[in-house]
Design a protein around this motif. Structure first.
Motif, PDB file in Angstrom:
ATOM      1  N   CYS A 116       0.833  -1.209   0.000  1.00 18.60           N
ATOM      2  CA  CYS A 116       0.000   0.000   0.000  1.00 18.60           C
ATOM      3  C   CYS A 116       0.868   1.259   0.000  1.00 18.60           C
ATOM      4  O   CYS A 116       0.580   2.228  -0.723  1.00 18.60           O
ATOM      5  N   MET A 117       1.908   1.246   0.795  1.00 12.08           N
ATOM      6  CA  MET A 117       2.771   2.430   0.879  1.00 12.08           C
ATOM      7  C   MET A 117       3.527   2.683  -0.425  1.00 12.08           C
ATOM      8  O   MET A 117       3.714   3.827  -0.834  1.00 12.08           O
ATOM      9  N   HIS A 118       3.941   1.622  -1.103  1.00 13.10           N
ATOM     10  CA  HIS A 118       4.620   1.794  -2.390  1.00 13.10           C
ATOM     11  C   HIS A 118       3.664   2.391  -3.433  1.00 13.10           C
ATOM     12  O   HIS A 118       4.074   3.218  -4.256  1.00 13.10           O
ATOM     13  N   ILE A 119       2.404   1.978  -3.401  1.00  9.77           N
ATOM     14  CA  ILE A 119       1.413   2.561  -4.316  1.00  9.77           C
ATOM     15  C   ILE A 119       1.240   4.044  -4.028  1.00  9.77           C
ATOM     16  O   ILE A 119       1.275   4.884  -4.935  1.00  9.77           O
ATOM     17  N   ILE A 120       1.054   4.378  -2.759  1.00 16.00           N
ATOM     18  CA  ILE A 120       0.831   5.775  -2.376  1.00 16.00           C
ATOM     19  C   ILE A 120       2.053   6.632  -2.729  1.00 16.00           C
ATOM     20  O   ILE A 120       1.920   7.753  -3.226  1.00 16.00           O
ATOM     21  N   LYS A 121       3.231   6.096  -2.498  1.00 18.62           N
ATOM     22  CA  LYS A 121       4.463   6.843  -2.769  1.00 18.62           C
ATOM     23  C   LYS A 121       4.627   7.158  -4.250  1.00 18.62           C
ATOM     24  O   LYS A 121       5.078   8.261  -4.615  1.00 18.62           O
ATOM     25  N   ASN A 122       4.242   6.237  -5.129  1.00 19.10           N
ATOM     26  CA  ASN A 122       4.593   6.341  -6.549  1.00 19.10           C
ATOM     27  C   ASN A 122       3.426   6.670  -7.472  1.00 19.10           C
ATOM     28  O   ASN A 122       3.625   6.820  -8.672  1.00 19.10           O
ATOM     29  N   LYS A 123       2.232   6.799  -6.950  1.00 16.01           N
ATOM     30  CA  LYS A 123       1.058   7.080  -7.786  1.00 16.01           C
ATOM     31  C   LYS A 123       1.075   8.517  -8.291  1.00 16.01           C
ATOM     32  O   LYS A 123       1.744   9.386  -7.727  1.00 16.01           O
ATOM     33  N   PRO A 124       0.300   8.815  -9.344  1.00 14.85           N
ATOM     34  CA  PRO A 124       0.104  10.210  -9.735  1.00 14.85           C
ATOM     35  C   PRO A 124      -0.597  10.996  -8.626  1.00 14.85           C
ATOM     36  O   PRO A 124      -1.352  10.420  -7.824  1.00 14.85           O
ATOM     37  N   LYS A 125      -0.374  12.278  -8.590  1.00 12.29           N
ATOM     38  CA  LYS A 125      -0.902  13.107  -7.502  1.00 12.29           C
ATOM     39  C   LYS A 125      -2.419  13.035  -7.405  1.00 12.29           C
ATOM     40  O   LYS A 125      -2.982  13.023  -6.298  1.00 12.29           O
ATOM     41  N   ASP A 126      -3.108  12.998  -8.560  1.00 15.83           N
ATOM     42  CA  ASP A 126      -4.570  13.042  -8.541  1.00 15.83           C
ATOM     43  C   ASP A 126      -5.215  11.655  -8.557  1.00 15.83           C
ATOM     44  O   ASP A 126      -6.433  11.539  -8.700  1.00 15.83           O
ATOM     45  N   PHE A 127      -4.428  10.592  -8.395  1.00 17.02           N
ATOM     46  CA  PHE A 127      -4.950   9.226  -8.350  1.00 17.02           C
ATOM     47  C   PHE A 127      -5.334   8.906  -6.905  1.00 17.02           C
ATOM     48  O   PHE A 127      -4.523   9.035  -5.991  1.00 17.02           O
ATOM     49  N   VAL A 128      -6.577   8.496  -6.691  1.00 16.42           N
ATOM     50  CA  VAL A 128      -7.114   8.292  -5.343  1.00 16.42           C
ATOM     51  C   VAL A 128      -6.955   6.828  -4.934  1.00 16.42           C
ATOM     52  O   VAL A 128      -7.369   5.923  -5.670  1.00 16.42           O
ATOM     53  N   VAL A 129      -6.371   6.601  -3.776  1.00 11.99           N
ATOM     54  CA  VAL A 129      -6.257   5.245  -3.222  1.00 11.99           C
ATOM     55  C   VAL A 129      -7.081   5.185  -1.947  1.00 11.99           C
ATOM     56  O   VAL A 129      -6.883   5.986  -1.025  1.00 11.99           O
ATOM     57  N   VAL A 130      -8.026   4.235  -1.899  1.00 12.18           N
ATOM     58  CA  VAL A 130      -8.840   4.054  -0.695  1.00 12.18           C
ATOM     59  C   VAL A 130      -8.674   2.631  -0.187  1.00 12.18           C
ATOM     60  O   VAL A 130      -8.353   1.705  -0.940  1.00 12.18           O
ATOM     61  N   SER A 131      -8.901   2.455   1.081  1.00  9.21           N
ATOM     62  CA  SER A 131      -8.786   1.156   1.719  1.00  9.21           C
ATOM     63  C   SER A 131      -9.996   0.292   1.392  1.00  9.21           C
ATOM     64  O   SER A 131     -11.118   0.783   1.255  1.00  9.21           O
ATOM     65  N   GLY A 132      -9.757  -1.009   1.331  1.00  3.61           N
ATOM     66  CA  GLY A 132     -10.849  -1.964   1.231  1.00  3.61           C
ATOM     67  C   GLY A 132     -10.948  -2.843   2.458  1.00  3.61           C
ATOM     68  O   GLY A 132     -11.644  -3.860   2.439  1.00  3.61           O
ATOM     69  N   ASP A 133     -10.265  -2.454   3.538  1.00  2.78           N
ATOM     70  CA  ASP A 133     -10.230  -3.236   4.778  1.00  2.78           C
ATOM     71  C   ASP A 133     -10.690  -2.361   5.935  1.00  2.78           C
ATOM     72  O   ASP A 133      -9.954  -1.465   6.358  1.00  2.78           O
ATOM     73  N   ASP A 134     -11.864  -2.640   6.494  1.00  6.40           N
ATOM     74  CA  ASP A 134     -12.363  -1.839   7.612  1.00  6.40           C
ATOM     75  C   ASP A 134     -11.364  -1.777   8.755  1.00  6.40           C
ATOM     76  O   ASP A 134     -11.117  -0.715   9.327  1.00  6.40           O
TER      77      ASP A 134
END
Length: 293
Positions: free
Chosen positions: A175-193
């Motif tokens: 998850c952290m690698h995705i957040i670190k390297n994604k485009p600025k306007d790409f939204v990452v949300v959790s799927g785990d409550d």
């Protein structure tokens, strides 16, 4: 605008059934009103939590239309359309009534266990065919194949119509690698409550929740507090619900959440096979937990 709509709490709606296995439309309307009044930011129809593999093509179309009608534009609606056949997903994207949808949530192809290149080409093809933006959905516990951070980031950078991701691998480093390297306007949300609060602390922008079917206000308040960096409030709510989260997923989703929803008389505790109700022992634990909640 869409990126702002996808921040916060989305809820993957269950599909209520009657004893004869017909869809309980009255209960679904009650559920929609319950989650919106509880403060969720958007709803997701036809997610896995909605027992979509057991629904006919006609029922899926009816559920989309009914959800649009009863939500009545109070919050955005995301429609789940995914399959292990890329061509079937494309056909459904063309047939489904998506004019009022904010986006399409599409699970990574399951059962077939494609390579990372196969996953990439699958999403590239459906994004090109979709009339609405695509939200990636990685849930290897159900699909049998993890979509790596590298594949996710590649799709986020290279495919214009892919705008967000629901990440439910449970792998915090990924998850952290995705957040670190994604485009600025790409939204990452959790799927785990159960992981949403720490994942927001790492940079995720919200949660698509199962638990919010029941805990609509507390889940929404927890996510809102975390997004405001108010972790004292977010932690308090997280730990208030933690035992509930664990009970909810102890046996099966959506058996757990439906057992919870039966307790507040929003739906009846009916399913279509192969899903069966939570065991009597678990239902007793849920009832005892809610008596103290």
């Amino acid at each position: 605008m869409l990126q702002q709509q996808l921040r916060g709490t989305g809820v993957a709606l269950v599909t209520p059934f009657k004893a004869n296995e017909d869809i309980d439309w009255h209960a679904l309307e009650k559920l929609i009103n319950h989650v919106i009044e509880g403060g969720v930011n958007y709803v997701v129809t036809l997610g896995t939590t909605g027992e979509t593999p057991t629904l006919s093509a006609e029922e899926k179309l009816d559920l989309i239309k009914f959800t649009f009608e009863k939500v009545a534009k109070r919050v955005p609606v995301v429609v789940g359309i995914g399959d292990y056949s890329t061509n079937d997903v494309i056909k459904r994207l063309q047939k489904c009534p998506l004019d009022e949808a904010a986006a399409v949530l599409s699970v990574a192809p399951y059962y077939s266990k494609p390579t990372q290149e196969g996953i990439y080409q699958h999403y590239k093809a459906i994004a090109a065919a979709s009339p609405k933006p695509i939200i990636l959905y990685n849930v290897p516990g159900r699909t049998g194949r993890n979509m790596t951070a590298e594949t996710t980031v590649r799709l986020a950078h290279e495919v214009e119509n892919i705008v967000a991701m629901k990440e439910a691998s449970g792998d915090m480093a990924q998850c952290m690698h995705i957040i670190k390297n994604k485009p600025k306007d790409f939204v990452v949300v959790s799927g785990d409550d159960v992981l949403a609060m720490p994942q927001i602390a790492c940079g995720m922008e919200g949660l698509i929740s199962v638990a919010a079917n029941f805990f609509a206000k507390d889940v929404s308040d927890m996510v809102t507090a975390a997004l405001k960096n108010d972790y004292a409030t977010a932690q308090q709510l997280h730990y208030k619900m933690l035992d509930g989260f664990e009970l909810m997923f102890a046996e099966n989703n959506p058996a757990g959440i439906k057992a919870f929803l039966q307790q507040n008389n929003i739906i009846q505790n009916y399913f279509r096979l192969p899903i069966v109700p939570a065991t009597a022992a678990l239902q007793i634990q849920i009832k005892e937990y809610l008596e103290k909640y």
